[in-house]
Design an enzyme around this catalytic site. Structure first.
Site, PDB file in Angstrom:
ATOM      1  N   ASP A  77      15.559 -17.574   9.300  1.00 40.97           N
ATOM      2  CA  ASP A  77      15.054 -16.635   8.283  1.00 40.97           C
ATOM      3  C   ASP A  77      13.524 -16.623   8.289  1.00 40.97           C
ATOM      4  OD1 ASP A  77      15.169 -14.777   6.277  1.00 40.97           O
ATOM      5  OD2 ASP A  77      15.919 -16.122   4.732  1.00 40.97           O
TER       6      ASP A  77
ATOM      7  N   HIS B 210      22.755  -6.671   7.032  1.00 42.45           N
ATOM      8  CA  HIS B 210      21.723  -7.012   6.037  1.00 42.45           C
ATOM      9  C   HIS B 210      20.305  -6.583   6.469  1.00 42.45           C
ATOM     10  CE1 HIS B 210      19.529  -9.245   3.005  1.00 42.45           C
ATOM     11  NE2 HIS B 210      18.960 -10.011   3.914  1.00 42.45           N
TER      12      HIS B 210
HETATM   13 FE1  N7H Z   1      17.342 -11.267   3.493  1.00 44.21          FE
HETATM   14  N1  N7H Z   1      20.536 -14.216   5.632  1.00 44.21           N
HETATM   15  O1  N7H Z   1      20.485 -15.353   5.992  1.00 44.21           O
HETATM   16  O2  N7H Z   1      21.521 -13.542   5.843  1.00 44.21           O
HETATM   17  N2  N7H Z   1      17.527 -12.003   5.361  1.00 44.21           N
HETATM   18  N3  N7H Z   1      18.595 -12.701   2.802  1.00 44.21           N
HETATM   19  N4  N7H Z   1      17.026 -10.617   1.560  1.00 44.21           N
HETATM   20  N5  N7H Z   1      15.989  -9.904   4.134  1.00 44.21           N
HETATM   21  C1  N7H Z   1      16.807 -11.586   6.465  1.00 44.21           C
HETATM   22  O3  N7H Z   1      14.131 -10.963   9.580  1.00 44.21           O
HETATM   23  C2  N7H Z   1      19.380 -13.575   3.546  1.00 44.21           C
HETATM   24  C3  N7H Z   1      17.543 -11.159   0.433  1.00 44.21           C
HETATM   25  C4  N7H Z   1      15.357  -8.931   3.366  1.00 44.21           C
HETATM   26  O4  N7H Z   1      12.491  -6.751   8.540  1.00 44.21           O
HETATM   27  C5  N7H Z   1      17.218 -12.329   7.622  1.00 44.21           C
HETATM   28  O5  N7H Z   1      13.244 -12.641   8.521  1.00 44.21           O
HETATM   29  C6  N7H Z   1      20.162 -14.392   2.642  1.00 44.21           C
HETATM   30  C7  N7H Z   1      17.185 -10.370  -0.720  1.00 44.21           C
HETATM   31  C8  N7H Z   1      14.436  -8.183   4.190  1.00 44.21           C
HETATM   32  O6  N7H Z   1      14.309  -6.615   9.752  1.00 44.21           O
HETATM   33  C9  N7H Z   1      18.185 -13.195   7.220  1.00 44.21           C
HETATM   34  C10 N7H Z   1      19.820 -14.014   1.364  1.00 44.21           C
HETATM   35  C11 N7H Z   1      16.429  -9.324  -0.231  1.00 44.21           C
HETATM   36  C12 N7H Z   1      14.532  -8.726   5.464  1.00 44.21           C
HETATM   37  C13 N7H Z   1      18.406 -12.985   5.797  1.00 44.21           C
HETATM   38  C14 N7H Z   1      18.850 -12.953   1.472  1.00 44.21           C
HETATM   39  C15 N7H Z   1      16.309  -9.514   1.197  1.00 44.21           C
HETATM   40  C16 N7H Z   1      15.513  -9.797   5.395  1.00 44.21           C
HETATM   41  C17 N7H Z   1      16.687 -12.165   9.047  1.00 44.21           C
HETATM   42  C18 N7H Z   1      20.300 -14.526   0.046  1.00 44.21           C
HETATM   43  C19 N7H Z   1      15.793  -8.177  -0.977  1.00 44.21           C
HETATM   44  C20 N7H Z   1      13.747  -8.300   6.696  1.00 44.21           C
HETATM   45  C21 N7H Z   1      15.420 -12.931   9.280  1.00 44.21           C
HETATM   46  C22 N7H Z   1      20.838 -15.689  -0.142  1.00 44.21           C
HETATM   47  C23 N7H Z   1      16.394  -7.501  -1.917  1.00 44.21           C
HETATM   48  C24 N7H Z   1      14.516  -7.303   7.531  1.00 44.21           C
HETATM   49  C25 N7H Z   1      14.172 -12.118   9.126  1.00 44.21           C
HETATM   50  C26 N7H Z   1      13.698  -6.866   8.718  1.00 44.21           C
HETATM   51  C27 N7H Z   1      15.867 -10.580   6.484  1.00 44.21           C
HETATM   52  C28 N7H Z   1      19.399 -13.586   4.979  1.00 44.21           C
HETATM   53  C29 N7H Z   1      18.302 -12.313   0.382  1.00 44.21           C
HETATM   54  C30 N7H Z   1      15.584  -8.699   2.028  1.00 44.21           C
HETATM   55  C31 N7H Z   1      18.874 -14.170   8.163  1.00 44.21           C
HETATM   56  C32 N7H Z   1      21.179 -15.454   2.986  1.00 44.21           C
HETATM   57  C33 N7H Z   1      17.577 -10.634  -2.169  1.00 44.21           C
HETATM   58  C34 N7H Z   1      13.526  -7.059   3.720  1.00 44.21           C
END
Ligand code: N7H
Length: 475
Positions: A188, A316
């Site tokens: 992440d 996601h």
């Molecule tokens: Fe997410 N996960 O492990 O599945 N997220 N996220 N997120 N997220 C991202 O690109 C995760 C949450 C965004 O630019 C990655 O850095 C989990 C909220 C955005 O391509 C992974 C939770 C919100 C991005 C996860 C969670 C976001 C992103 C890929 C909660 C906003 C960038 C790694 C427990 C409302 C997308 C990365 C891009 C990426 C996970 C929460 C938003 C692995 C487990 C609440 C904008």
């Protein structure tokens, strides 16, 4: 009048750079004695880490890599909620249309209706502390527990009885090779926007955004009628998100197509493999996991607006930053993410029983100049919305669905953070031989919102001028 040039000494360090951290304590407090609190703020301000300091700390961490011994680093940042500003008598709204501004309305008052959070009604999930008035958030980052304890004790001593603790939560990065991975196991914190005039160069696949997408009062901030003291501050959205790890992994294993490599189905939910490699670059097998760690490669991709063959539309990463997917700029919806994991690793008992017993998850924190365009939009209009992503906005202003979809039958919710009304069944469109119809039912939420709040992180100079000198406020 154009604002003066950006001064990194004046912007809190977590906003533009990110405070380096192995651990992070979030101290949510209520102001008990407003005028004494304002006096004590003067003493607290020298502890606050600026963006210049955060940049130096980041470099020190980089230079220290591979060396023996610990590098002691502590960071402190500060933010007010709407109720906190009210408590000090600063009742003016921070935008021209307070009725449409989630910060003004507070997360507590809106999370149920806006995000389907389980606050009061169905199967309450919010912690009671997040249902109280929280006035300020002070967070402390550090390299080890001693640094956190020492710095927090210093902060507590300065503020003394002027405040009362509402909740203290602590995050820590995961051990060993899971260090940059959240609890489901996915790498992440990979993709962040680059900010003009702050970040020197672009990594492959990255784009510059205007400073005003993150900082108030800078070019690109769409907010109007802002008080002048909000310049170079930023809105902070915080969410306490619990994760049910064995249950999630079992679901992924159950749905994984027979001939596919392990965790292929999980990669379809997330948009990246556990290594961080984007699904678009490795659509069937993560043949080179080193891509996920390599900043020169791990963001160098785009989505095909007409196809989800390489990555589901509702994955996601595609939901939360659709890149070139919808043929309209999404720059105003960019956020800077600064989350940290919390909780222990799975216990042998949890591994055996496949049931979550200990609370673990993500302390999610992000910055933006407009919460309505940033976090609020991403969670409500994109992640929770069955019909997003659409192809484009038509001439009549209405979204045109992706090929093969309609307004009623969309790509589905975000399989990681999407929330359905009353905890109802969520579904996502993925071609899957275990679900031949192509619609995979997501029988439960594996990410559970247990509370949160919106805050405003002022510039350091305004924290001093506007908030820490009561004599001026009384004039
Ligand atoms: Fe997410 N996960 O492990 O599945 N997220 N996220 N997120 N997220 C991202 O690109 C995760 C949450 C965004 O630019 C990655 O850095 C989990 C909220 C955005 O391509 C992974 C939770 C919100 C991005 C996860 C969670 C976001 C992103 C890929 C909660 C906003 C960038 C790694 C427990 C409302 C997308 C990365 C891009 C990426 C996970 C929460 C938003 C692995 C487990 C609440 C904008």
């Amino acid at each position: 009048m154009a604002p003066p040039p950006l001064n990194l000494d004046d912007v809190q360090g977590d906003i533009l750079i990110g405070l380096p951290k192995r651990l992070e304590a979030y101290w949510f407090i209520e102001i008990k004695k407003p005028s004494e609190f304002q006096k004590q703020l003067l003493e607290l301000i020298p502890l606050i880490t600026s963006s210049t300091q955060a940049k130096n700390d980041e470099k020190a961490c980089f230079d220290h890599r591979g060396n023996d011994g610990d590098l002691t680093l502590a960071g402190v940042n500060f933010a007010f909620s709407r109720k906190g500003l009210d408590e000090l008598g600063f009742k003016e709204p921070l935008s021209k249309e307070p009725q449409n501004d989630p910060f003004e309305k507070t997360m507590l008052a809106t999370a149920e209706a806006d995000f389907n959070d389980r606050v009061h009604g169905f199967n309450k999930a919010w912690f009671k502390e997040f249902k109280q008035e929280i006035h300020c958030l002070i967070f402390i980052t550090g390299d080890c527990q001693d640094t956190i304890d020492f710095t927090l004790a210093k902060v507590k001593k300065i503020l003394g009885v002027t405040v009362q603790e509402i909740k203290l939560v602590q995050g820590k990065v995961r051990p060993g090779d899971q260090m940059h991975h959240e609890h489901f196991g996915y790498n992440d914190g990979i993709s962040q926007p680059a900010i003009k005039g702050v970040d020197q160069k672009l990594l492959p696949g990255q784009e510059f955004i205007d400073q005003g997408i993150i900082l108030l009062g800078r070019p690109g901030d769409r907010g109007q009628g802002r008080p002048s003291w909000t310049l170079d501050g930023s809105f902070l959205a915080f969410r306490y998100l619990s994760q049910e790890v064995p249950e999630f992994q079992d679901f992924v294993d159950d749905k994984n197509p027979h001939e596919a490599p392990k965790d292929f189905f999980g990669a379809q939910l997330v948009g990246r493999w556990k290594s961080g490699t984007p699904l678009v670059l490795a659509p069937t097998v993560d043949s080179d996991p080193s891509i996920g760690k390599n900043p020169q490669q791990n963001n160098k991709f785009d989505y095909d607006p007409h196809s989800q063959k390489l990555c589901p539309y509702a994955a996601h990463t595609r939901k939360t930053f659709p890149r070139g997917d919808i043929q309209q700029s999404v720059a105003i919806h960019r956020i800077v993410r600064r989350a940290i994991t919390f909780g222990e690793e799975l216990t042998p008992e949890e591994i055996k029983s496949r049931k979550t017993k200990l609370d673990r998850g993500l302390l999610f924190k992000c910055y933006q100049s407009n919460i309505a365009d940033g976090f609020h939009f991403i969670q409500r209009i994109w992640a929770n919305n069955n019909t997003f992503p659409f192809l484009k906005i038509g001439e009549d202003g209405k979204p045109i669905p992706k090929p093969g979809f309609s307004d009623e039958n969309g790509p589905g919710v975000d399989g990681i953070i999407g929330q359905a009304e009353k905890g109802g069944v969520r579904q996502m469109d993925i071609l899957n031989d275990n679900d031949p119809a192509g619609k995979v039912k997501l029988p439960k939420e594996w990410v559970i919102s247990r509370g949160g709040e919106y805050f405003f992180s002022p510039s350091i100079s305004q924290l001093k001028k506007k908030f820490a000198s009561p004599s001026k406020n009384e004039l």
